[in-house]
Design a protein around this motif. Sequence first.
Motif, PDB file in Angstrom:
ATOM      1  N   LEU A   1      23.574 -17.533   7.074  1.00 51.92           N
ATOM      2  CA  LEU A   1      23.683 -18.935   6.671  1.00 51.92           C
ATOM      3  C   LEU A   1      23.399 -19.125   5.188  1.00 51.92           C
ATOM      4  O   LEU A   1      23.902 -20.071   4.578  1.00 51.92           O
ATOM      5  CB  LEU A   1      22.698 -19.803   7.470  1.00 51.92           C
ATOM      6  N   THR A   2      22.570 -18.272   4.617  1.00 52.14           N
ATOM      7  CA  THR A   2      22.231 -18.385   3.200  1.00 52.14           C
ATOM      8  C   THR A   2      22.450 -17.050   2.516  1.00 52.14           C
ATOM      9  O   THR A   2      22.478 -15.996   3.156  1.00 52.14           O
ATOM     10  CB  THR A   2      20.761 -18.810   3.017  1.00 52.14           C
ATOM     11  N   THR A   3      22.624 -17.106   1.209  1.00 50.26           N
ATOM     12  CA  THR A   3      22.824 -15.894   0.424  1.00 50.26           C
ATOM     13  C   THR A   3      21.921 -15.933  -0.802  1.00 50.26           C
ATOM     14  O   THR A   3      21.498 -16.993  -1.249  1.00 50.26           O
ATOM     15  CB  THR A   3      24.291 -15.763  -0.042  1.00 50.26           C
ATOM     16  N   GLY A   4      21.639 -14.748  -1.358  1.00 43.90           N
ATOM     17  CA  GLY A   4      20.765 -14.641  -2.516  1.00 43.90           C
ATOM     18  C   GLY A   4      21.447 -15.082  -3.792  1.00 43.90           C
ATOM     19  O   GLY A   4      22.590 -15.519  -3.777  1.00 43.90           O
ATOM     20  N   PRO A   5      20.735 -14.965  -4.932  1.00 35.62           N
ATOM     21  CA  PRO A   5      19.413 -14.348  -5.054  1.00 35.62           C
ATOM     22  C   PRO A   5      18.249 -15.275  -4.679  1.00 35.62           C
ATOM     23  O   PRO A   5      17.105 -14.843  -4.690  1.00 35.62           O
ATOM     24  CB  PRO A   5      19.337 -13.980  -6.534  1.00 35.62           C
TER      25      PRO A   5
ATOM     26  N   GLY B   1       0.749  -1.249   0.000  1.00 36.13           N
ATOM     27  CA  GLY B   1       0.000   0.000   0.000  1.00 36.13           C
ATOM     28  C   GLY B   1       0.775   1.292   0.000  1.00 36.13           C
ATOM     29  O   GLY B   1       0.154   2.356   0.042  1.00 36.13           O
ATOM     30  N   HIS B   2       2.104   1.255  -0.046  1.00 39.56           N
ATOM     31  CA  HIS B   2       2.867   2.499   0.042  1.00 39.56           C
ATOM     32  C   HIS B   2       3.693   2.787  -1.208  1.00 39.56           C
ATOM     33  O   HIS B   2       4.058   3.927  -1.464  1.00 39.56           O
ATOM     34  CB  HIS B   2       3.792   2.481   1.263  1.00 39.56           C
ATOM     35  N   THR B   3       4.027   1.753  -1.963  1.00 35.84           N
ATOM     36  CA  THR B   3       4.881   1.946  -3.133  1.00 35.84           C
ATOM     37  C   THR B   3       4.305   1.193  -4.322  1.00 35.84           C
ATOM     38  O   THR B   3       3.358   0.414  -4.196  1.00 35.84           O
ATOM     39  CB  THR B   3       6.308   1.425  -2.872  1.00 35.84           C
ATOM     40  N   ARG B   4       4.906   1.387  -5.467  1.00 37.59           N
ATOM     41  CA  ARG B   4       4.463   0.720  -6.690  1.00 37.59           C
ATOM     42  C   ARG B   4       5.462  -0.339  -7.158  1.00 37.59           C
ATOM     43  O   ARG B   4       5.189  -1.034  -8.132  1.00 37.59           O
ATOM     44  CB  ARG B   4       4.279   1.755  -7.804  1.00 37.59           C
ATOM     45  N   PHE B   5       6.607  -0.461  -6.465  1.00 39.83           N
ATOM     46  CA  PHE B   5       7.644  -1.353  -6.968  1.00 39.83           C
ATOM     47  C   PHE B   5       8.167  -2.290  -5.882  1.00 39.83           C
ATOM     48  O   PHE B   5       8.238  -1.930  -4.703  1.00 39.83           O
ATOM     49  CB  PHE B   5       8.817  -0.545  -7.548  1.00 39.83           C
ATOM     50  N   ASN B   6       8.546  -3.485  -6.297  1.00 42.41           N
ATOM     51  CA  ASN B   6       9.211  -4.452  -5.436  1.00 42.41           C
ATOM     52  C   ASN B   6      10.548  -3.867  -4.981  1.00 42.41           C
ATOM     53  O   ASN B   6      11.299  -3.313  -5.790  1.00 42.41           O
ATOM     54  CB  ASN B   6       9.432  -5.742  -6.245  1.00 42.41           C
ATOM     55  N   ASP B   7      10.860  -4.000  -3.700  1.00 46.15           N
ATOM     56  CA  ASP B   7      12.136  -3.462  -3.208  1.00 46.15           C
ATOM     57  C   ASP B   7      13.310  -4.388  -3.527  1.00 46.15           C
ATOM     58  O   ASP B   7      14.465  -4.074  -3.207  1.00 46.15           O
ATOM     59  CB  ASP B   7      12.077  -3.167  -1.708  1.00 46.15           C
ATOM     60  N   ASN B   8      13.020  -5.559  -4.107  1.00 42.55           N
ATOM     61  CA  ASN B   8      14.036  -6.493  -4.596  1.00 42.55           C
ATOM     62  C   ASN B   8      14.919  -7.081  -3.501  1.00 42.55           C
ATOM     63  O   ASN B   8      15.996  -7.623  -3.784  1.00 42.55           O
ATOM     64  CB  ASN B   8      14.927  -5.827  -5.654  1.00 42.55           C
ATOM     65  N   ARG B   9      14.472  -7.040  -2.270  1.00 38.66           N
ATOM     66  CA  ARG B   9      15.212  -7.684  -1.195  1.00 38.66           C
ATOM     67  C   ARG B   9      14.836  -9.162  -1.135  1.00 38.66           C
ATOM     68  O   ARG B   9      13.721  -9.553  -1.489  1.00 38.66           O
ATOM     69  CB  ARG B   9      14.937  -6.993   0.146  1.00 38.66           C
ATOM     70  N   ARG B  10      15.777 -10.006  -0.692  1.00 39.97           N
ATOM     71  CA  ARG B  10      15.547 -11.445  -0.615  1.00 39.97           C
ATOM     72  C   ARG B  10      15.597 -11.906   0.836  1.00 39.97           C
ATOM     73  O   ARG B  10      16.441 -11.444   1.636  1.00 39.97           O
ATOM     74  CB  ARG B  10      16.607 -12.214  -1.405  1.00 39.97           C
ATOM     75  N   ARG B  11      14.707 -12.826   1.190  1.00 38.54           N
ATOM     76  CA  ARG B  11      14.682 -13.402   2.542  1.00 38.54           C
ATOM     77  C   ARG B  11      15.809 -14.421   2.691  1.00 38.54           C
ATOM     78  O   ARG B  11      15.904 -15.365   1.904  1.00 38.54           O
ATOM     79  CB  ARG B  11      13.326 -14.056   2.801  1.00 38.54           C
ATOM     80  N   GLU B  12      16.609 -14.234   3.724  1.00 40.42           N
ATOM     81  CA  GLU B  12      17.716 -15.153   3.995  1.00 40.42           C
ATOM     82  C   GLU B  12      17.755 -15.476   5.490  1.00 40.42           C
ATOM     83  O   GLU B  12      17.104 -14.815   6.302  1.00 40.42           O
ATOM     84  CB  GLU B  12      19.061 -14.557   3.551  1.00 40.42           C
ATOM     85  N   ILE B  13      18.521 -16.499   5.841  1.00 38.93           N
ATOM     86  CA  ILE B  13      18.539 -17.004   7.219  1.00 38.93           C
ATOM     87  C   ILE B  13      19.839 -16.589   7.907  1.00 38.93           C
ATOM     88  O   ILE B  13      20.936 -16.734   7.341  1.00 38.93           O
ATOM     89  CB  ILE B  13      18.390 -18.533   7.230  1.00 38.93           C
ATOM     90  N   PHE B  14      19.700 -16.082   9.116  1.00 39.65           N
ATOM     91  CA  PHE B  14      20.828 -15.640   9.925  1.00 39.65           C
ATOM     92  C   PHE B  14      20.792 -16.341  11.282  1.00 39.65           C
ATOM     93  O   PHE B  14      19.736 -16.792  11.736  1.00 39.65           O
ATOM     94  CB  PHE B  14      20.780 -14.125  10.133  1.00 39.65           C
ATOM     95  N   VAL B  15      21.944 -16.396  11.924  1.00 39.67           N
ATOM     96  CA  VAL B  15      22.057 -16.949  13.275  1.00 39.67           C
ATOM     97  C   VAL B  15      22.820 -15.957  14.137  1.00 39.67           C
ATOM     98  O   VAL B  15      23.793 -15.347  13.684  1.00 39.67           O
ATOM     99  CB  VAL B  15      22.774 -18.312  13.269  1.00 39.67           C
ATOM    100  N   ILE B  16      22.371 -15.778  15.388  1.00 42.17           N
ATOM    101  CA  ILE B  16      23.057 -14.892  16.313  1.00 42.17           C
ATOM    102  C   ILE B  16      23.105 -15.537  17.686  1.00 42.17           C
ATOM    103  O   ILE B  16      22.203 -16.299  18.066  1.00 42.17           O
ATOM    104  CB  ILE B  16      22.355 -13.515  16.396  1.00 42.17           C
ATOM    105  N   ASP B  17      24.175 -15.270  18.425  1.00 37.88           N
ATOM    106  CA  ASP B  17      24.281 -15.756  19.800  1.00 37.88           C
ATOM    107  C   ASP B  17      23.317 -14.971  20.687  1.00 37.88           C
ATOM    108  O   ASP B  17      23.192 -13.750  20.552  1.00 37.88           O
ATOM    109  CB  ASP B  17      25.706 -15.585  20.326  1.00 37.88           C
TER     110      ASP B  17
END
Length: 687
Positions: free
Chosen positions: A204-208, A179-195
Motif C-alpha cells: 500500500l505504501t512505498t519508500g523512502p 547488538g549484531h552490526t554497526r550499520f543501519n540496514d537502510n530498510r524502510r517500514r511499509e504497509i502491505f495487505v494480504i488475503d
Amino acid sequence: MTRRIALFAAFLFTPTLLFARPLTSADLYKMRSVGSVSLSPDGTRIAYSVESNGTTGRAYRQLYIATLPSGESTRVGGDADRAGSAVWSADGKMFAFNGKVGDKSGLHVANADGTGIRFLAEMTDTNSPLTFEGATIDWSPDGRQIAFVSTVPGPETKDATGDPIVITRYLYKPDAGEGHTRFNDNRRREIFVIDVAGGTPRALTTGPREHHSIDWSPDGREILAVSNLDHDPDYFYNQDVVAISPGNGAIRRITATESAEYQPKFSPDGKQIAFLGTKRGLTDLETTMEDTHVWVMNADGTGRREIGAVVDNRQGNHSFSPDGASVYFTALDRGSVRLHRIPLSTGKAETIISEPGSVGGYAVAKDGSILYTFAGLSDLAELFIRETNAPAPARKGVPPGARLMGPGPARQLTSLNKAALEGVDIAPVQSFTFMAADFKFEVEAFLTLPLGRTADSKHPMIVMIHGGPHGQQGPAFNFKSQFYAGQGYATLQVNYRGSTGYGQKFADGVFADQNGQEGMDVLYGVSAALRRNPWIDPARLGVEGTSYGGQLSSWLITQTPIFKAAIPTAAITNIISYNYMTYYNQYEEMEWGMRPHQGNLMDVLWERSALKHVAKAKAATMMVHGENDNDVPIAEAEQFYIALRDVGVDAIFVRYPREGHGIREPKHNVDLMDRSVAWYEKSFAKK
C-alpha cells in the motif's frame, strides 16, 4: 551437640524461614513473565505471550491461549516455535501473529483454539531505530484481509553494502539494542495487505518514507498509520497521523503539526481517533523530555484535545473502551505504572488499577472486566483478571448469590514462577522521600532491605541508578536488586529530578543541567538512607547503573570519594564525543536547548563530562559495555577505562559480544551479577 541444638532452636522459633533461601543469579534462567495480552471479541479466550530465558541466546517469546473463566491454557505451536502478540479477527474465530513456526517466519493465522496454524507472508524487520511504534498487524473488519508492516530496501542499500562501504545517510547506525552490526540496514517500514485465504501481499505504501503503527477503520475504508511526510526523518523526528486507502493506497493526511503523534487508534464507531502526542516542537528517536499524553480528535483531524492533561504523568498503552465512551491508558506514577480511564463525557480521570507495581498489557471486555499483566512486589509480570458481575465475596450483610456491579478483586490467572521462586526469601522494599539540596523538589527513593539482617549487623549498600534520564524505578520486583539482597546488600534506587512519574516540571528538572543537580539528588538520597538506617555501612558503598545511570555512576565517582566501588554499564563519559557517535543526534539539542557547536555548549559539555575530572576518581571501577552498542558506543567506556588506569585507579573492562545498549542475553546477565558481587567484595575488603 550444643551448636546443633542452638541451630535447631533458631529454626524452631522462625518457622517462616525454615525453607527460605536467597535468590541466586542462576535463578534468572528459570524466570518467565507475561508480555502482551489480547482478549477475543466474545470474551471467552485470552491470547498472551510468555517471555522465557534460555541459557543461550536472548530471551524468547511464545504464545498461549487460555479459556475463561477457568484460565486453563495451551501453548500455540511446539517447543521450538516463537510468537509475539496475537491479533483477533472481528468474529473471534481466528487470530494472527508474527512468529516462527517450523521453518517459516512471518505472518501466521490460527484458529481461535490455537490449532490450524497457517503461514501467510514473510514479515521482514529492520534494525533502523524507531520509538513509540504501534501495531504491526490488523484485520479488516470483514475478516477477509490482514494489513501488516514489513520492510523494503532503501535507496542507500547498494552503496552501504558494497566494498568499500559508502555512507550517505545521516542516521547510518542501527537501533540501540540490536547488538549484531554497526550499520543501519537502510530498510524502510511499509504497509502491505494480504488475503486471509492466501496469495501475494500487496504494497500500500512505498519508500523512502516509512509508514507504520496501523489500525483498520471499523467501516473498512481506511487504515490509520504514522509517517513523517515533511522532514528528512534522519534529521528531524516528527511523526504525523495519516489514513491510507486499502484499495489504492491513497494517503489522506490527518495531522500536520510541529509536535509528534504516535499510535493512532479508531474509536469503535470510527468517528474519533485516540493517539499519544506531545506539544513541543522537538522530540527524539531515543527519548522525549516531554511526557506523552493521550489525545483525541475527530476522524478528519478536527476537534483535537488533550484529554490526558488531567494526569500530569507520562502516559502510554491507550485504547478505547468497547463502547467508545472512555479511553484507557497506563501512566507512570511515583515508581509504579497504573491503569487509568477517562470517560469522554466528563473528562475526569479514574484510577482503575493502583496497587504498587507495574501494569503492562491489558484488555477490556464488553462487560467491563479487565485482563492485565502486572509485576508486583514479589514476582515478574503475571496475568490477572478483574471481573465485572463476579460473585461478591462472602461476608456479613451480603446475601448469598450477590454479584459485584463493577470490576471485582484481582484474580491471578498465571503463576509462571511458582517453582522458580519456591522457598525464595523476597526482600521488602521501603520508599522514603527527602528534600533536594536546592530545595526545589521532594525526591523519592526506594530502599531494598538486605536479607539476614540482625540487631547489630552492618551491611553494604549499592546505589542502582536508572537510565533515561526520563525513566523511573519503584517497588516492583527487581531481580538484580533481590539478588543483591540475598548477598546481604541493601540497594538504593533514587528517582532523581528528570525521572518520570512525578509530573512534567520534575521531568524538566534536568534540562540543561546533566551531571548537575540530579547527581546531587542521588547523593542526598544516599545521605538520607545512611542517616535513617544506621545498619548501612558507610565504608562499603557501591554505585552502578546503565546508560544514563552509567553516566551518573561515572560522574559521581569523580565528584565524591564516598563510593568504594563502581560498575558503570553503557556509560556516557565524554558528552561531546558521545553526541557525534550515537545513533540519534537530536538528544543533546532536546536536553540542552541547542546543539553542541552552538554558543558555548561545547565548553559546558566538556565541563560536565566525567572524563575531564577523572583525576579525582578513587573508586575501584569495573566498566561494562556491549560490543555493538550504537546508542552509547563502546568508545565511551574505552576512553574512561584508559583514563582511570592512567590516574592509578583499580579498573577492569568487561566487554560483552553480541550486545547492544544494555545487557540482554540471560547468560551475560548471570555472568554480570556474579562478577558484580565479586568486584564489590574485593573492593570492600581493601583498606
